[in-house]
Write an enzyme that holds these catalytic residues in place. Structure first.
Site, PDB file in Angstrom:
ATOM      1  CB  SER A 107     -12.889  64.126  -3.014  1.00  0.00           C
ATOM      2  OG  SER A 107     -13.421  66.452  -3.798  1.00  0.00           O
ATOM      3  CG  HIS A 162      -8.214  66.815  -2.694  1.00  0.00           C
ATOM      4  ND1 HIS A 162      -8.515  66.805  -4.157  1.00  0.00           N
ATOM      5  CD2 HIS A 162      -9.600  66.808  -1.931  1.00  0.00           C
ATOM      6  CE1 HIS A 162      -9.478  66.811  -4.237  1.00  0.00           C
ATOM      7  NE2 HIS A 162     -10.242  66.758  -2.851  1.00  0.00           N
ATOM      8  CG  ASP A 166      -6.311  65.987  -6.660  1.00  0.00           C
ATOM      9  OD1 ASP A 166      -5.744  66.008  -5.932  1.00  0.00           O
ATOM     10  OD2 ASP A 166      -7.628  66.937  -6.690  1.00  0.00           O
ATOM     11  CB  THR A 216     -10.891  66.896  -9.094  1.00  0.00           C
ATOM     12  OG1 THR A 216     -10.413  66.717  -8.402  1.00  0.00           O
ATOM     13  CG2 THR A 216     -11.395  67.625 -10.387  1.00  0.00           C
TER      14      THR A 216
END
Length: 479
Positions: A225, A119, A149, A241
């Site tokens: 992140s 992301h 992700d 995350t």
């Protein structure tokens, strides 16, 4: 975010006689304990940070988006002439602007391989990476894996040897272990926070397809992140995350992707793959509720019930049957389908794995071959450009490989949506990734070419049938 595990090394003095060079007894092995003195309380994590921090980087992702100017007086021809504003078709229309995203990453190989969150770099036209020593490098995206992700980047510098962090094993972690979170929260610069492992194998979080996270109370904030969750030996045991927060800041509940899943994604990137190679089960699983546990005479609701099995799949070849209760894989207990999915997905391709099941009250062990899902039908990807409810949708032919990627395990054939352009007719129709298109105006859709033919002629009314989440939906839409 991400994570790695730790291990301790023991050494024997060479001056000891051979008879004394015996492995230490369990009682002699150092066990976790609380500080016993003021001196121990004053111990520092600085050596761990000094070892790991140089491999933690900032990731800057940039993408160009179309932004439409809002209405103004200058859109009137009279005011344009009066104020000398430009005339032409571009005035007052869409304009380009740059969106920037900031996150963290971890260098995991001296050649310049960086692991971060998907992301962070999603939709990016340009990615730059800044090291802790202020050097900056352009980066290429080697692999993106939305299901976990995670993403793998490669720094564009073939000569430099970069500082790299060591990946650990998340299975070595225990609840209560001390961990450090290193990243760039809020863009203020590299920051280290400390906490403990609050929980392991945390499922039902709703972040990625593989619900199996390390939970920590180390302060994690926006910008962390893709950064590292580091254990007491300085090894990366997870990739940070997400956070659970009502305010947008850290509230002591952060989640990290286990290092063992990171390793699977990294290995796929190293082999040059554009997608992650995972074992294919070919079966759908269901959680065990309290009522089901009572009906099966189980002491507690645990395990995964087999709902359906695809013909010819590894599940069928292993002898797995509908109604079987899977309780463990490779000797590791799996409380629910999320835990089983993670354990199965992190097994290496090739060979086989043993699973323990309960069938009609009797325990037995089955061996499942670890194979990838086959692409039995060519994808034949098409982006629909015709004037129809499907305009702007990208579709491919369905196969076990595509079904596994998109989690449309209930569909065996047809055409599946893989992308929907923002603002397109398909977007307005509320078409979703994973939808399986079955029929358009009475015409069965079995290949992407069928959809192109069915939408090639404008219609006053469109009657479409699709499959979504195990349900068949039919809708009438205006042309």
């Amino acid at each position: 975010m991400q994570r790695f595990a730790l291990s301790l090394a023991a050494s024997l003095l060479l001056t000891l006689p051979a008879a004394a060079q015996m492995p230490p007894s369990p009682a002699e092995v150092a066990q976790p304990r609380v500080p016993a003195s003021r001196a121990e309380i004053g111990l520092s994590f600085a050596p761990i940070v000094a070892k790991t921090a140089p491999a933690i980087v900032n990731v800057y992702a940039m993408r160009t988006v179309q932004a439409r100017r809002g209405p103004s007086l200058l859109e009137d021809p009279f005011f344009r002439r009066f104020f000398g504003a430009p005339n032409g078709p571009g005035f007052g229309g869409p304009s380009e602007r740059i969106q920037r995203a900031l996150g963290s990453g971890v260098i995991v190989d001296a050649s310049g391989l960086v692991v971060t969150n998907n992301h962070v770099i999603e939709g990016a036209d340009e990615v730059r990476v800044s090291l802790s020593d202020k050097r900056e490098f352009d980066a290429d995206i080697l692999l993106r894996d939305p299901r976990t992700d995670l993403a793998v980047l490669k720094l564009r510098d073939g000569k430099t040897r970069f500082p790299a962090a060591q990946l650990g094993s998340s299975d070595d972690l225990q609840v209560g272990d001390i961990v450090l979170a290193i990243g760039n929260p809020f863009g203020v610069g590299q920051t280290v926070t400390q906490g403990i492992v609050s929980a392991l194998a945390r499922t039902q979080v709703g972040i990625t397809d593989y619900q199996f996270f390390i939970q920590t109370d180390a302060a994690i904030n926006p910008g962390n992140s893709g950064g590292a969750l580091v254990d007491g030996a300085g090894r990366v045991v997870g990739i940070n995350t997400a956070i659970f927060s009502r305010s947008g800041g850290s509230q002591g509940i952060g989640f990290a992707i286990p290092a063992d899943m990171v390793r699977v994604v990294l290995e796929s990137a190293l082999t040059g793959g554009k997608s992650v190679r995972r074992p294919w089960l070919g079966a759908s699983l269901q959680s065990v509720t309290a009522d089901i546990a009572e009906g099966l005479d189980l002491p507690r609701p645990v395990g995964s019930l087999v709902q359906s099995i695809r013909p010819g799949s590894p599940a069928e070849k292993s002898g797995l049957k509908v109604g079987d209760l899977i309780t463990s894989i490779a000797g590791q207990e799996t409380d629910d389908p999320d835990a089983f999915g993670y354990r199965f997905a992190t097994r290496p391709i090739g060979g086989a794995v043993e699973v323990s099941v309960i069938r009609q009250g009797k325990p037995l062990t089955l061996t499942i071959p670890l194979l990838t899902a086959p692409e039995t039908t060519p994808r034949e990807e098409v982006t629909v450009s015709t004037r129809s409810p499907f305009g702007g949708a990208t579709v491919v032919n369905l196969s076990p490989a595509v079904a596994e990627e998109l989690r449309t395990v209930e569909a065996d054939s047809g055409v599946v949506v893989t992308a929907v352009a923002e603002g397109s007719p398909a977007d307005a129709t509320n078409l979703r990734v994973g939808d399986v298109i079955r029929e358009v105006n009475g015409m069965p859709i079995t290949r992407t070419a069928d959809l192109v033919r069915a939408t090639s002629t404008p219609a006053r009314v469109w009657r479409i049938t699709l499959q979504r989440g195990g349900r068949t939906l039919t809708a009438m839409l205006p042309g």
